[in-house]
Design a protein around this motif. Structure first.
Motif, PDB file in Angstrom:
ATOM      1  N   SER A  67     -37.013  -1.645 -27.255  1.00  0.00           N
ATOM      2  CA  SER A  67     -37.059  -2.885 -26.474  1.00  0.00           C
ATOM      3  C   SER A  67     -37.166  -4.127 -27.353  1.00  0.00           C
ATOM      4  O   SER A  67     -37.511  -5.199 -26.868  1.00  0.00           O
ATOM      5  N   ASN A  68     -36.845  -3.982 -28.618  1.00  0.00           N
ATOM      6  CA  ASN A  68     -37.005  -5.057 -29.587  1.00  0.00           C
ATOM      7  C   ASN A  68     -35.695  -5.250 -30.338  1.00  0.00           C
ATOM      8  O   ASN A  68     -35.056  -4.258 -30.721  1.00  0.00           O
ATOM      9  N   SER A  69     -35.280  -6.486 -30.553  1.00  0.00           N
ATOM     10  CA  SER A  69     -34.002  -6.723 -31.226  1.00  0.00           C
ATOM     11  C   SER A  69     -34.001  -6.175 -32.651  1.00  0.00           C
ATOM     12  O   SER A  69     -33.014  -5.596 -33.116  1.00  0.00           O
ATOM     13  N   LEU A  70     -35.125  -6.329 -33.357  1.00  0.00           N
ATOM     14  CA  LEU A  70     -35.244  -5.765 -34.707  1.00  0.00           C
ATOM     15  C   LEU A  70     -35.149  -4.247 -34.653  1.00  0.00           C
ATOM     16  O   LEU A  70     -34.461  -3.620 -35.471  1.00  0.00           O
ATOM     17  N   GLY A  71     -35.843  -3.652 -33.688  1.00  0.00           N
ATOM     18  CA  GLY A  71     -35.824  -2.202 -33.556  1.00  0.00           C
ATOM     19  C   GLY A  71     -34.430  -1.674 -33.310  1.00  0.00           C
ATOM     20  O   GLY A  71     -33.996  -0.690 -33.931  1.00  0.00           O
ATOM     21  N   LYS A  72     -33.710  -2.317 -32.404  1.00  0.00           N
ATOM     22  CA  LYS A  72     -32.352  -1.854 -32.103  1.00  0.00           C
ATOM     23  C   LYS A  72     -31.407  -2.074 -33.282  1.00  0.00           C
ATOM     24  O   LYS A  72     -30.518  -1.255 -33.536  1.00  0.00           O
ATOM     25  N   ALA A  73     -31.610  -3.161 -34.026  1.00  0.00           N
ATOM     26  CA  ALA A  73     -30.803  -3.392 -35.224  1.00  0.00           C
ATOM     27  C   ALA A  73     -31.042  -2.285 -36.249  1.00  0.00           C
ATOM     28  O   ALA A  73     -30.102  -1.779 -36.880  1.00  0.00           O
TER      29      ALA A  73
ATOM     30  N   LYS B 155     -34.040   0.774 -48.536  1.00  0.00           N
ATOM     31  CA  LYS B 155     -34.901   0.658 -47.359  1.00  0.00           C
ATOM     32  C   LYS B 155     -34.255  -0.278 -46.352  1.00  0.00           C
ATOM     33  O   LYS B 155     -33.698  -1.319 -46.716  1.00  0.00           O
ATOM     34  N   GLY B 156     -34.342   0.078 -45.065  1.00  0.00           N
ATOM     35  CA  GLY B 156     -33.751  -0.754 -44.032  1.00  0.00           C
ATOM     36  C   GLY B 156     -34.686  -1.849 -43.545  1.00  0.00           C
ATOM     37  O   GLY B 156     -35.877  -1.615 -43.333  1.00  0.00           O
ATOM     38  N   TYR B 157     -34.144  -3.053 -43.389  1.00  0.00           N
ATOM     39  CA  TYR B 157     -34.879  -4.202 -42.860  1.00  0.00           C
ATOM     40  C   TYR B 157     -33.997  -4.905 -41.835  1.00  0.00           C
ATOM     41  O   TYR B 157     -32.800  -4.608 -41.710  1.00  0.00           O
ATOM     42  N   ALA B 158     -34.586  -5.843 -41.113  1.00  0.00           N
ATOM     43  CA  ALA B 158     -33.802  -6.659 -40.180  1.00  0.00           C
ATOM     44  C   ALA B 158     -34.453  -8.025 -40.036  1.00  0.00           C
ATOM     45  O   ALA B 158     -35.672  -8.170 -40.172  1.00  0.00           O
TER      46      ALA B 158
ATOM     47  N   LEU C  67     -32.178   0.777 -35.610  1.00  0.00           N
ATOM     48  CA  LEU C  67     -31.642   2.031 -35.084  1.00  0.00           C
ATOM     49  C   LEU C  67     -30.126   2.106 -35.247  1.00  0.00           C
ATOM     50  O   LEU C  67     -29.560   3.181 -35.459  1.00  0.00           O
ATOM     51  N   SER C  68     -29.466   0.971 -35.140  1.00  0.00           N
ATOM     52  CA  SER C  68     -28.000   0.951 -35.156  1.00  0.00           C
ATOM     53  C   SER C  68     -27.394   1.402 -36.479  1.00  0.00           C
ATOM     54  O   SER C  68     -26.216   1.780 -36.526  1.00  0.00           O
ATOM     55  N   VAL C  69     -28.163   1.368 -37.552  1.00  0.00           N
ATOM     56  CA  VAL C  69     -27.627   1.752 -38.863  1.00  0.00           C
ATOM     57  C   VAL C  69     -28.050   3.156 -39.290  1.00  0.00           C
ATOM     58  O   VAL C  69     -27.714   3.591 -40.398  1.00  0.00           O
ATOM     59  N   LEU C  70     -28.765   3.873 -38.433  1.00  0.00           N
ATOM     60  CA  LEU C  70     -29.140   5.245 -38.757  1.00  0.00           C
ATOM     61  C   LEU C  70     -27.948   6.176 -38.593  1.00  0.00           C
ATOM     62  O   LEU C  70     -27.089   5.959 -37.723  1.00  0.00           O
TER      63      LEU C  70
ATOM     64  N   ASP D  97     -25.837   0.554 -26.044  1.00  0.00           N
ATOM     65  CA  ASP D  97     -26.218  -0.734 -26.624  1.00  0.00           C
ATOM     66  C   ASP D  97     -26.123  -0.691 -28.152  1.00  0.00           C
ATOM     67  O   ASP D  97     -25.692  -1.661 -28.778  1.00  0.00           O
ATOM     68  N   LEU D  98     -26.483   0.429 -28.754  1.00  0.00           N
ATOM     69  CA  LEU D  98     -26.403   0.567 -30.208  1.00  0.00           C
ATOM     70  C   LEU D  98     -24.955   0.603 -30.690  1.00  0.00           C
ATOM     71  O   LEU D  98     -24.634   0.094 -31.766  1.00  0.00           O
ATOM     72  N   ASP D  99     -24.070   1.215 -29.892  1.00  0.00           N
ATOM     73  CA  ASP D  99     -22.647   1.203 -30.241  1.00  0.00           C
ATOM     74  C   ASP D  99     -22.125  -0.233 -30.289  1.00  0.00           C
ATOM     75  O   ASP D  99     -21.368  -0.603 -31.206  1.00  0.00           O
ATOM     76  N   LEU D 100     -22.524  -1.027 -29.314  1.00  0.00           N
ATOM     77  CA  LEU D 100     -22.117  -2.432 -29.277  1.00  0.00           C
ATOM     78  C   LEU D 100     -22.679  -3.186 -30.477  1.00  0.00           C
ATOM     79  O   LEU D 100     -21.985  -4.004 -31.085  1.00  0.00           O
ATOM     80  N   ALA D 101     -23.911  -2.883 -30.827  1.00  0.00           N
ATOM     81  CA  ALA D 101     -24.540  -3.543 -31.977  1.00  0.00           C
ATOM     82  C   ALA D 101     -23.786  -3.230 -33.267  1.00  0.00           C
ATOM     83  O   ALA D 101     -23.600  -4.112 -34.112  1.00  0.00           O
ATOM     84  N   ARG D 102     -23.345  -1.998 -33.430  1.00  0.00           N
ATOM     85  CA  ARG D 102     -22.596  -1.636 -34.636  1.00  0.00           C
ATOM     86  C   ARG D 102     -21.273  -2.388 -34.699  1.00  0.00           C
ATOM     87  O   ARG D 102     -20.840  -2.815 -35.774  1.00  0.00           O
TER      88      ARG D 102
END
Length: 249
Positions: free
Chosen positions: A135-141, A209-212, A143-146, A177-182
């Protein structure tokens, strides 16, 4: 994730003082920590002997500045924040909204630093705060690169609680939503965690390391400048990634 009780209780003690802002007796500390008096006494005596607490004339206790000094020294020498703070400040200045830096730790987003908007009505947060990935924009960002295997592992363990009526609570909706983010290179959170807030975030990697980074603000103000915020965020993350690539040559 399991906690070590003594460590958690020590951290709770300092967070209690931050919230109360006044000296506390042993009884008050024991009540605040929901701990036995004997355990509280042992903890307080240890912290006094190490110079982290002192006893006032009224037989109450209050933290010394030792912890603040240690934290300041750690902060000044943080190798990641030393590099990223200029980009965080630039994101705030160019967007006019609050900028947040975060990373994923297990099933949460941890805020590493915030640059608050100068506007009177703004989003505020503190370093160290944790948020839900779904539910967080950083979180979804993040997740999108995993990769597919790691993403499945995380989602299988993730409890997708509804924080608002906009929160994505199914894996199918989140994966879409993650597909769209990618595809577009950034993630959005429009009233998914707090009804009157919106945010966009973009991921990047540093030393494996992943950051956003995200821009967060009141939903009306964010939506009125959405396309400009996207341009600013994408450009700053691209500049950051490019400079990192040059540094690693």
């Amino acid at each position: 994730m399991s906690e070590v009780k003594l460590v958690a209780r020590t951290l709770d003690l300092f967070e209690c003082y931050a919230g109360k802002g006044e000296p506390l007796s042993l009884t008050e500390l024991a009540q605040a920590l929901a701990a036995p008096m004997s355990s509280t006494l042992a903890l307080v005596r240890t912290l006094v002997s190490r110079g982290y607490l002192y006893q006032t004339r009224k037989r109450t206790y209050y933290p010394t500045k030792k912890l603040m000094g240690i934290c300041a020294a750690i902060d000044l020498q943080d190798p990641i924040l030393d590099i990223l703070r200029p980009y965080l400040a630039r994101l705030r200045d160019e967007s006019g909204e609050t900028a947040v830096l975060g990373t994923r730790e297990d099933l949460q987003v941890i805020y590493l630093d915030c640059a608050h908007s100068p506007q009177a009505i703004r989003y505020t947060a503190q370093a160290g705060e944790a948020r839900s990935l779904h539910s967080n924009s950083l979180g979804k960002a993040l997740l999108s690169v995993l990769d597919a295997e790691e993403l499945k592992k995380v989602l299988d363990s993730l409890e997708m609680k509804a924080l608002t009526n906009k929160t994505l609570t199914s894996k199918k909706a989140l994966l879409k939503d993650l597909d769209l983010a990618r595809e577009r290179g950034w993630s959005a959170n429009i009233a998914e965690s707090v009804p009157d807030l919106a945010a966009i975030a973009a991921p990047f990697s540093m030393a494996g390391k992943g950051y956003a980074l995200s821009i967060v603000g009141p939903i009306g103000r964010m939506e009125s400048a959405w396309s400009q915020h996207v341009k600013v965020l994408v450009k700053i993350v691209a500049d950051l990634s490019r400079h990192q690539a040059i540094d690693n040559l």
